[in-house]
Design an enzyme around this catalytic site. Structure first.
Site, PDB file in Angstrom:
ATOM      1  N   GLU A 127      14.156   2.804   9.395  1.00  0.00           N
ATOM      2  CA  GLU A 127      13.694   1.648  10.176  1.00  0.00           C
ATOM      3  C   GLU A 127      12.870   2.261  11.305  1.00  0.00           C
ATOM      4  OE1 GLU A 127      13.742  -1.915  10.778  1.00  0.00           O
ATOM      5  OE2 GLU A 127      12.581  -1.053  12.423  1.00  0.00           O
ATOM      6  N   TYR A 184      -0.747  -8.521  16.329  1.00  0.00           N
ATOM      7  CA  TYR A 184      -1.253  -7.585  15.325  1.00  0.00           C
ATOM      8  C   TYR A 184      -2.502  -6.860  15.830  1.00  0.00           C
ATOM      9  CZ  TYR A 184      -2.550  -5.730  10.749  1.00  0.00           C
ATOM     10  OH  TYR A 184      -2.861  -4.888   9.708  1.00  0.00           O
ATOM     11  N   THR A 203      -1.866  -7.580  -1.073  1.00  0.00           N
ATOM     12  CA  THR A 203      -0.441  -7.216  -0.949  1.00  0.00           C
ATOM     13  C   THR A 203       0.242  -8.453  -0.373  1.00  0.00           C
ATOM     14  OG1 THR A 203      -0.746  -6.464   1.314  1.00  0.00           O
ATOM     15  CG2 THR A 203      -0.974  -4.788  -0.410  1.00  0.00           C
ATOM     16  N   ILE A 256       0.834  -1.207   0.000  1.00  0.00           N
ATOM     17  CA  ILE A 256       0.000   0.000   0.000  1.00  0.00           C
ATOM     18  C   ILE A 256       0.871   1.260   0.000  1.00  0.00           C
ATOM     19  CG2 ILE A 256      -1.711   1.302   1.345  1.00  0.00           C
ATOM     20  CD1 ILE A 256      -2.723  -1.469   2.414  1.00  0.00           C
ATOM     21  N   LYS A 293      -2.773  -2.803  16.658  1.00  0.00           N
ATOM     22  CA  LYS A 293      -3.629  -1.851  15.933  1.00  0.00           C
ATOM     23  C   LYS A 293      -4.652  -1.199  16.885  1.00  0.00           C
ATOM     24  CE  LYS A 293      -1.866  -2.282  11.738  1.00  0.00           C
ATOM     25  NZ  LYS A 293      -1.140  -1.197  11.095  1.00  0.00           N
ATOM     26  N   ASN A 298       2.338   4.183   7.479  1.00  0.00           N
ATOM     27  CA  ASN A 298       1.833   2.993   6.811  1.00  0.00           C
ATOM     28  C   ASN A 298       2.613   1.724   7.165  1.00  0.00           C
ATOM     29  OD1 ASN A 298       0.732   1.429   4.298  1.00  0.00           O
ATOM     30  ND2 ASN A 298       2.964   1.492   4.013  1.00  0.00           N
ATOM     31  N   VAL A 350      -6.560  -5.961   1.556  1.00  0.00           N
ATOM     32  CA  VAL A 350      -5.947  -5.561   0.285  1.00  0.00           C
ATOM     33  C   VAL A 350      -4.958  -6.617  -0.218  1.00  0.00           C
ATOM     34  CG1 VAL A 350      -4.707  -3.683  -0.874  1.00  0.00           C
ATOM     35  CG2 VAL A 350      -6.083  -3.182   1.156  1.00  0.00           C
TER      36      VAL A 350
HETATM   37  N1  LIG Z   1      -3.021  -5.650   3.244  1.00  0.00           N
HETATM   38  C1  LIG Z   1      -4.084  -5.649   4.035  1.00  0.00           C
HETATM   39  O1  LIG Z   1      -5.069  -6.388   3.808  1.00  0.00           O
HETATM   40  C2  LIG Z   1      -4.141  -4.734   5.233  1.00  0.00           C
HETATM   41  C3  LIG Z   1      -5.324  -4.710   5.994  1.00  0.00           C
HETATM   42  C4  LIG Z   1      -5.411  -3.871   7.091  1.00  0.00           C
HETATM   43  C5  LIG Z   1      -4.342  -3.056   7.422  1.00  0.00           C
HETATM   44  N2  LIG Z   1      -3.198  -3.100   6.677  1.00  0.00           N
HETATM   45  C6  LIG Z   1      -2.102  -2.208   7.074  1.00  0.00           C
HETATM   46  O2  LIG Z   1      -1.656  -1.473   5.946  1.00  0.00           O
HETATM   47  C7  LIG Z   1      -0.263  -1.154   6.090  1.00  0.00           C
HETATM   48  C8  LIG Z   1       0.480  -1.583   4.830  1.00  0.00           C
HETATM   49  O3  LIG Z   1       0.262  -2.978   4.657  1.00  0.00           O
HETATM   50  P1  LIG Z   1       0.653  -3.766   3.311  1.00  0.00           P
HETATM   51  O4  LIG Z   1      -0.452  -4.696   3.056  1.00  0.00           O
HETATM   52  O5  LIG Z   1       1.112  -2.827   2.285  1.00  0.00           O
HETATM   53  O6  LIG Z   1       1.886  -4.638   3.888  1.00  0.00           O
HETATM   54  P2  LIG Z   1       3.200  -5.181   3.173  1.00  0.00           P
HETATM   55  O7  LIG Z   1       2.980  -5.382   1.738  1.00  0.00           O
HETATM   56  O8  LIG Z   1       3.650  -6.321   4.029  1.00  0.00           O
HETATM   57  O9  LIG Z   1       4.235  -3.936   3.342  1.00  0.00           O
HETATM   58  C9  LIG Z   1       4.614  -3.555   4.635  1.00  0.00           C
HETATM   59  C10 LIG Z   1       5.533  -2.357   4.524  1.00  0.00           C
HETATM   60  O10 LIG Z   1       5.940  -1.982   5.853  1.00  0.00           O
HETATM   61  C11 LIG Z   1       7.373  -1.922   5.882  1.00  0.00           C
HETATM   62  N3  LIG Z   1       7.897  -2.222   7.199  1.00  0.00           N
HETATM   63  C12 LIG Z   1       7.636  -3.281   7.988  1.00  0.00           C
HETATM   64  N4  LIG Z   1       8.346  -3.220   9.120  1.00  0.00           N
HETATM   65  C13 LIG Z   1       9.072  -2.078   9.054  1.00  0.00           C
HETATM   66  C14 LIG Z   1      10.012  -1.460   9.917  1.00  0.00           C
HETATM   67  N5  LIG Z   1      10.344  -2.000  11.087  1.00  0.00           N
HETATM   68  N6  LIG Z   1      10.573  -0.287   9.537  1.00  0.00           N
HETATM   69  C15 LIG Z   1      10.254   0.276   8.343  1.00  0.00           C
HETATM   70  N7  LIG Z   1       9.383  -0.269   7.465  1.00  0.00           N
HETATM   71  C16 LIG Z   1       8.807  -1.436   7.836  1.00  0.00           C
HETATM   72  C17 LIG Z   1       7.818  -2.959   4.855  1.00  0.00           C
HETATM   73  O11 LIG Z   1       9.170  -2.746   4.519  1.00  0.00           O
HETATM   74  P3  LIG Z   1      10.119  -3.941   3.928  1.00  0.00           P
HETATM   75  O12 LIG Z   1       9.818  -4.042   2.450  1.00  0.00           O
HETATM   76  O13 LIG Z   1      11.491  -3.465   4.237  1.00  0.00           O
HETATM   77  O14 LIG Z   1       9.753  -5.188   4.669  1.00  0.00           O
HETATM   78  C18 LIG Z   1       6.829  -2.667   3.739  1.00  0.00           C
HETATM   79  O15 LIG Z   1       7.208  -1.522   3.021  1.00  0.00           O
HETATM   80  C19 LIG Z   1       0.214  -1.869   7.355  1.00  0.00           C
HETATM   81  O16 LIG Z   1       0.205  -0.964   8.444  1.00  0.00           O
HETATM   82  C20 LIG Z   1      -0.854  -2.927   7.566  1.00  0.00           C
HETATM   83  O17 LIG Z   1      -0.973  -3.336   8.917  1.00  0.00           O
HETATM   84  C21 LIG Z   1      -3.071  -3.910   5.590  1.00  0.00           C
END
Ligand SMILES: NC(=O)c1ccc[n+]([C@@H]2O[C@H](COP(=O)([O-])OP(=O)(O)OC[C@H]3O[C@@H](n4cnc5c(N)ncnc54)[C@H](OP(=O)(O)O)[C@@H]3O)[C@@H](O)[C@H]2O)c1
Length: 234
Positions: free
Chosen positions: A60, A156, A191, A13, A160, A87, A189
């Site tokens: 980080e 998780y 991802t 995202i 949240k 995010n 989403v």
């Molecule tokens: N996808 C869903 O269905 C969903 C639903 C509800 C909420 N969300 C929330 O939406 C947000 C984005 O999710 P996403 O689906 O895009 O997840 P994702 O594809 O797993 O991407 C997660 C992102 O967070 C970064 N990250 C994780 N730990 C980190 C750290 N310690 N320091 C800096 N960056 C860090 C990752 O970096 P790296 O590439 O370096 O690992 C990556 O860029 C999150 O907060 C998630 O909880 C997602």
């Protein structure tokens, strides 16, 4: 033209939000914990397409000194920040009551709940100089206490829920500065985190989040909203 800072922009995202803001002409400060070409290939390619409007900053989110360094670097790039999107997040799987590990639980709380607050604190001087400054903390429907009706997901879900409360408190403290702060569920989403069966495409979620952030008003501060603009139950 908005000045937008997005954490965790290497993929998912965060990456798609960076793409959409750049495509419409905004200035994007995109952070990622590892900016080397392999780990953030899509983000570095996006930055290369958009030249001076896209700035890549290492972050980080659990490293307080990295947060300070990122905020100092951001202040050399923009005079103010209009939108901060916290995010970056992690979703550990396979938690069972018998195998819970305190270090792992605290690590999840740090990334998903504490770090966004520390990022806000470091960026407050820039946010105070922003136009209609807004903070969008990406939460999850899994952080909703009233919706919770199943087990597992200890780290998780609690992280949240904590993010929701931290953001709500923050919103009241920042209201007098005219800074809006909300938590938003981005949808389930497609991802790496959401998986391939998720019903919402990443482009669709990001479009909703962009529209939501565009329209936020001070009256909405402290609310829990959804990516498509509805109220989310706490
Ligand atoms: N996808 C869903 O269905 C969903 C639903 C509800 C909420 N969300 C929330 O939406 C947000 C984005 O999710 P996403 O689906 O895009 O997840 P994702 O594809 O797993 O991407 C997660 C992102 O967070 C970064 N990250 C994780 N730990 C980190 C750290 N310690 N320091 C800096 N960056 C860090 C990752 O970096 P790296 O590439 O370096 O690992 C990556 O860029 C999150 O907060 C998630 O909880 C997602």
């Amino acid at each position: 033209m908005e000045r937008v800072l997005i954490t965790g922009a290497s993929r998912g995202i965060g990456l798609e939000l960076a793409r959409q803001y750049l495509e419409r002409g905004d200035v994007v400060l995109a952070t990622a914990r590892n900016l080397n070409r392999d780990a953030a290939a899509d983000l570095t390619a996006l930055a290369a397409q958009h030249g001076e409007r896209c700035h890549l900053l290492p972050l980080e989110v659990t490293d307080d000194s990295a947060i300070e360094a990122m905020a100092a670097q951001a202040a050399t790039l923009v005079d103010g920040l209009d939108l901060l999107i916290n995010n970056a997040g992690v979703f550990p799987r396979h938690e069972r009551p018998e195998t819970l590990d305190s270090h792992a639980l605290l690590a999840t709380l740090h990334v998903n709940a504490v770090a966004p607050l520390m990022v806000v604190a470091a960026l407050l001087p820039l946010l105070r100089r922003g136009q209609r400054p807004r903070i969008v903390n990406i939460s999850s429907q899994l952080g909703s206490l009233t919706r919770r009706a199943s087990g597992r997901c200890y780290g998780y879900c609690s992280s949240k829920a904590a993010l929701n409360m931290l953001t709500r408190s923050l919103a009241f403290d920042l209201k007098e500065d005219g800074i809006i702060a909300v938590v938003v569920h981005p949808g389930w989403v497609q991802t790496d985190m959401g998986g391939s069966h998720a019903p919402v495409l990443v482009g669709e979620s990001a479009r909703g989040l962009v529209a939501l952030a565009d329209g936020l008003t001070l009256e909405q501060t402290s609310r829990f909203l959804t990516w498509d603009g509805r109220e989310h139950p706490w």
